[in-house]
Design a protein around this motif. Structure first.
Motif, short mmCIF file in Angstrom:
data_model
loop_
_atom_site.label_atom_id
_atom_site.label_comp_id
_atom_site.label_asym_id
_atom_site.label_seq_id
_atom_site.Cartn_x
_atom_site.Cartn_y
_atom_site.Cartn_z
N ASN A 124 -38.30 78.69 99.03
CA ASN A 124 -38.94 78.05 97.95
C ASN A 124 -37.78 77.47 97.07
O ASN A 124 -37.97 76.25 96.42
N HIS A 125 -36.86 78.10 96.87
CA HIS A 125 -35.63 77.45 95.91
C HIS A 125 -35.02 76.48 96.60
O HIS A 125 -34.78 75.35 95.78
N VAL A 126 -34.87 76.56 97.80
CA VAL A 126 -34.41 75.34 98.46
C VAL A 126 -35.15 74.06 98.51
O VAL A 126 -34.71 73.04 97.86
N HIS A 127 -36.40 74.23 98.57
CA HIS A 127 -37.26 73.13 98.42
C HIS A 127 -37.30 72.60 96.89
O HIS A 127 -37.34 71.35 96.86
N LYS A 128 -37.30 73.51 96.06
CA LYS A 128 -37.25 72.96 94.67
C LYS A 128 -35.89 72.22 94.30
O LYS A 128 -36.14 70.81 93.79
N SER A 129 -34.89 72.59 94.87
CA SER A 129 -33.58 71.96 94.69
C SER A 129 -33.86 70.52 95.20
O SER A 129 -33.42 69.44 94.77
N ILE A 130 -34.09 70.41 96.41
CA ILE A 130 -34.35 69.20 97.18
C ILE A 130 -35.17 68.25 96.53
O ILE A 130 -34.74 66.86 96.27
N VAL A 131 -36.23 68.66 95.77
CA VAL A 131 -37.24 67.63 95.19
C VAL A 131 -36.39 67.35 94.00
O VAL A 131 -36.60 66.03 93.40
N ARG A 132 -35.70 68.36 93.21
CA ARG A 132 -35.21 68.09 92.01
C ARG A 132 -34.07 66.92 92.05
O ARG A 132 -34.11 65.95 91.41
N GLU A 133 -33.22 66.96 93.24
CA GLU A 133 -32.19 66.15 93.57
C GLU A 133 -33.07 64.47 93.71
O GLU A 133 -32.30 63.80 93.32
N SER A 134 -33.87 64.55 94.49
CA SER A 134 -34.37 63.38 94.74
C SER A 134 -34.88 62.66 93.62
O SER A 134 -34.68 61.48 93.41
N LYS A 135 -35.49 63.65 92.49
CA LYS A 135 -35.84 62.97 91.34
C LYS A 135 -34.77 62.29 90.48
O LYS A 135 -34.90 61.70 89.73
N ASN A 136 -33.79 62.90 90.87
CA ASN A 136 -32.45 62.41 90.13
C ASN A 136 -31.85 61.23 90.80
O ASN A 136 -30.90 60.54 90.50
N GLY A 137 -32.77 60.52 91.67
CA GLY A 137 -32.30 59.41 92.06
C GLY A 137 -31.50 59.33 93.39
O GLY A 137 -30.89 58.32 93.83
N LYS A 138 -31.28 60.75 93.91
CA LYS A 138 -30.51 60.59 95.03
C LYS A 138 -31.14 60.45 96.44
O LYS A 138 -32.38 60.56 96.39
N GLY A 139 -30.38 60.05 97.46
CA GLY A 139 -31.27 59.97 98.86
C GLY A 139 -30.95 61.39 99.35
O GLY A 139 -29.99 61.95 99.26
N ILE A 140 -32.04 61.78 100.01
CA ILE A 140 -31.95 63.05 100.80
C ILE A 140 -32.29 62.67 102.09
O ILE A 140 -33.34 61.97 102.64
N LEU A 141 -31.67 63.14 103.26
CA LEU A 141 -31.90 63.40 104.37
C LEU A 141 -32.34 64.73 105.09
O LEU A 141 -31.35 65.67 105.01
N LEU A 142 -33.28 65.27 105.19
CA LEU A 142 -33.75 66.36 105.43
C LEU A 142 -34.01 66.52 107.04
O LEU A 142 -35.01 65.90 107.55
N VAL A 143 -33.16 67.37 107.76
CA VAL A 143 -33.47 67.62 109.03
C VAL A 143 -34.23 69.03 109.20
O VAL A 143 -33.68 69.90 108.64
N SER A 144 -35.30 68.99 109.84
CA SER A 144 -35.99 70.33 110.05
C SER A 144 -36.64 70.47 111.24
O SER A 144 -37.33 69.57 111.84
#
Lengths: 302, 504
Positions: free
Chosen positions: B437-457
């Protein structure tokens, strides 16, 4: 020519004993880095046994015991207590050298003339030894060399056709799978080391009781390490090991031949160095390895 | 139904940790029993006790009504109990047959007879496996079949499977479920260890729920539902996986642009083949696929660990294809590798030391020529607070933390390193729900900060829940790039298994 080839077969005998035993221990995942020491203990124990009792058989039994004692210590330290194999082996090799030199002086003092025993004699096999060319090379040898003829196919059979062979091979590749199958990994490895101790003991005694009939502390002179390298060069396969042992035996025989030849241009040392040079070249140039995946890695349960 | 196994008041302690406390339940003949719980709930431990790998400190095991002592897997096998561990124990260099008969045939091996027997067993359950294949050439799904055959070869009646679906494609999972149902029809029993509610609901007859080493529920499937199970398992109300509904804006500017990227492994075999993708500002781009299809290589190509044979990688329109790892970190790429112990942290070092591991070249950590310990510690303390890392302070050894907290340490670091782009390779694997849950929240937060995220899962729910676009990878190639609404789990499953749409 025939003489040289017969000598080559004889000289490759102890190398094959050592290298085959190394192949089995390495297939089970342990490097027997105490191999040089085990050779020396065999040479020493064998000579003492034979000299005191006057019987070569007792000599070889002593040799086996001496070799096994050393690899047993090695097995306990590296397999049971999981200490580093190279460090332990080095320590035991130094210990064996010191021990053999020291005990020899304790037992015999410093003899004026070198003490000798009658070496193991060749037995010409009736009929077969009369075959031209082949006969004198293959069928006028000592008992241990005859046994060598059977060791390679027997090893092949055990390793690839029996249940225990499969266990040995699996232990070196993935000990966990062996453990899960209900087989004690460490017991397999220590068993291999003990068998290796016996073989190395005989191999070492071959130098003191068959080739020379005497003992000096420099008698092995790195041949344990050559056996070690042959296992590697033979790609951990019985027939590869056979090929390696024969090649090194031949190199030694040629070296001996040139040593006694008059007016040789090439120095004898070249042929003595040849096996070592060969090892380095083969090691560098070969690229496909059959090396056991877990070689040298102690098994930790969970 | 007849009780085949009864566990009575089993407790197990490891040093100071209670792994199992007073656990009791029964296994019946012909039953699939699911053992449900979060990671670390003690599911595997209790089964390892039954399998003889551990021994209980208190309590007893009854087999067919008689008290029995099981000291080793060998003992367990005598009673027809087999366990397939999460990590397979197969000899990679050997054949299927050799692996299956290892330790179970005496003396000389009649290879033909063994091979035929194994072929028969394999056909009986529709496994379609060649007994002469070398394990190293088999897929994970096939390896699992070998493990199952190993158990069947020893006439197993009770099969314990520890998280068997974790590594499988959806199709392989379907086949596994079919096998389990076939297997119990003959009067055998299966213990199915899992933390996935949908699978448990699909396959189980009865469900035992564990939490913190204790049994918190034992229910019939017909009398429960996923929501009830989830609450029992977690013991608290879960925040939903953050989804795109927590709106973030995807801008039209590319952060990462990969064109026709090709990489090879040591043997010269292509591990990435002509792969192209873009990640935009504020976008979460998901890579779905069965692990081992080039995901790690893709991440390594971006972070600079792996050399490109062909193709181009740009970060904000600047070519980074020939930059070193160090230059790429400076350029603002953060990377959370899948194997954190090997690639992301040093267990023997403290959290603070791990924090500046990848940016140690930066002057901000220096006081004169030495490390500014105070600054580093206060930075680490902030991170410990922000990411709610459970540790006594910056001086705690990273290796002493739980997996979830280690991952938070790495995430905390990479979020700062990756000022432009963050690459995450299986960031939630092996974590419990809270940490996920915490990791997911962090990912969403960083994308809102305008970063690009590449998520392999490999977790499809994660990909579907978080990503703006999804690329499916198979043998180093992208099978296509889709928006989540274009895909169903079935279709992703097919794509992951190599099926390709003819025309798009």
């Amino acid at each position: 020519m025939i003489d040289t080839l017969a000598t080559a077969l004889m000289m490759s005998t102890p190398l094959l004993y050592g290298a085959i035993s190394e192949m089995f221990t390495e297939r089970s995942g342990v490097m027997n880095t105490s191999i040089e020491g085990a050779f020396l203990m065999g040479a020493f124990g064998g000579f003492v046994g034979a000299y005191i009792s006057g019987s070569l058989l007792i000599g070889f039994i002593f040799a086996i015991i001496s070799g096994v004692l050393l690899t047993f210590i090695y097995g306990i330290v590296t397999v049971k207590y999981k200490q580093h194999q190279v460090v332990t082996g080095t320590a035991l090799n130094i210990l064996a050298l010191g021990l053999a030199t020291f005990l020899f002086r304790v037992i015999f003092g410093i003899p004026v003339i070198p003490l000798k025993v009658t070496p193991l004699q060749t037995i010409a096999i009736p009929l077969l030894s009369k075959i031209p060319f082949v006969g004198p090379i293959f069928f006028d040898q000592n008992l241990l060399t005859y046994i060598m003829y059977f060791i390679v196919p027997a090893s092949f059979y055990v390793l690839y056709k029996t249940s225990y062979g499969l266990i040995i091979r699996s232990t070196g590749e993935n000990p966990e799978a062996v453990d899960v199958a209900g087989v004690d990994v460490n017991r397999v490895r220590i068993t291999m080391l003990l068998i290796a101790g016996a073989f190395c003991g005989i191999a070492g005694a071959f130098y003191s009781l068959t080739i020379l009939g005497l003992f000096t502390s420099s008698i092995i002179g790195g041949r344990g390490w050559i056996a070690f390298a042959i296992c590697f060069l033979g790609n951990w396969r019985p027939y590869g090991v056979l090929f390696g042992a024969l090649a090194f035996g031949l190199a030694e025989a040629i070296g001996i031949r040139f040593m006694v030849m008059e007016g040789m241009v090439i120095p004898n040392e070249f042929f003595i160095a040849l096996p070592y040079i060969l090892t380095i070249i083969l090691t560098i140039t070969r690229n496909s390895f059959n090396i056991p995946a877990k070689l040298g890695v102690p098994y930790n349960k969970e | 139904m007849k009780k085949v196994i009864e566990l009575k008041n089993i407790s197990k302690y490891f040093a100071k940790v209670i792994a199992n406390k007073d656990v009791s339940f029964d296994l019946h003949e012909g039953e699939v029993l699911a053992l449900l719980g979060e990671n670390g709930a003690g599911k595997s431990t209790i089964m390892k006790i039954l399998y003889g790998l551990y021994h209980q400190d208190e309590g007893k095991i009854l087999i067919n009504g008689e008290e029995t002592r099981i000291d080793s897997p060998k003992d367990a096998m005598k009673y027809g109990i087999s366990m397939i561990q999460q990590h397979f124990s197969l000899v990679e260099a050997h054949t299927v047959t050799e692996n299956i008969i290892l330790g179970h045939v005496k003396g000389n091996i009649d290879v033909n007879e063994c091979t035929n027997k194994i072929k028969e067993l394999s056909d009986k359950y529709g496994f379609n496996l060649n007994p002469n294949s070398i394990i190293r050439d088999l897929s994970v799904g096939e390896r699992q079949k070998v493990e199952i055959l190993k158990a069947l070869f020893q006439n197993t009646e009770i099969l314990i499977m520890d998280e068997p679906t974790a590594v499988l494609t959806p199709q392989e999972i379907t086949n596994l479920m079919k096998f389990i149902k076939d297997f119990v029809k003959g009067g055998n029993s299966v213990v199915f260890i899992s933390h996935k509610l949908n699978e448990v609901m699909e396959v189980a007859d009865n469900i035992v729920i564990m939490r913190n080493g204790e049994l918190v529920g034992n229910v019939k499937k017909t009398e429960t539902d996923e929501k009830k199970l989830a609450n029992l398992m977690v013991g608290r109300e879960l925040n939903q996986t953050p989804t795109k509904s927590i709106s973030h804006v995807v801008e039209n500017e590319n952060v990462l642009d990969m064109t026709n990227v090709t990489c090879v492994d040591r043997d010269g075999i292509k591990v990435l083949n002509n792969l192209s993708l873009t990640v935009r500002k504020g976008e979460i781009f998901g890579i779905a696929g069965v692990s081992g299809n080039g995901q790690q290589e893709l991440c390594e190509a971006i972070s600079g660990v792996r050399e490109l044979v062909d193709g181009k990688i740009t970060l904000l329109n600047e070519d980074i294809g020939s930059l070193s790892v160090y230059e790429r970190i400076k350029a603002g790429i953060g990377y959370v590798p899948s194997n954190r112990h090997r690639d992301a942290m040093i267990s023997d070092m403290t959290i603070a030391e791990n924090m500046f591991l990848k940016s140690s070249f930066e002057n901000k950590w220096l006081a004169g020529k030495l490390i500014d310990k105070e600054k580093l510690n206060s930075y680490t303390n902030n991170k410990i607070r922000d990411f709610s890392i459970k540790a006594h302070g910056p001086d705690a050894k990273a290796g002493g933390l739980s997996g979830g907290n280690q991952q938070k340490v790495i995430l905390a670091r990479e979020v700062d390193n990756g000022s432009k782009l963050i690459v995450l390779d299986q960031p939630t694997r092996g974590l419990d729900l809270g940490a996920i849950n915490h990791v997911h929240k962090s990912i969403v937060r960083e994308s809102k900060n305008g970063k690009g995220i590449l998520l392999v899962s490999t977790e499809l729910s994660e990909i579907f829940g978080l990503c703006d676009r999804i690329g499916v990878i198979y043998q180093g190639e992208l099978q296509g790039i889709y928006s989540p609404d274009e895909l169903t789990p079935e279709k992703v499953g097919l794509l992951m298994a190599g099926w390709k749409e003819e025309v798009r």
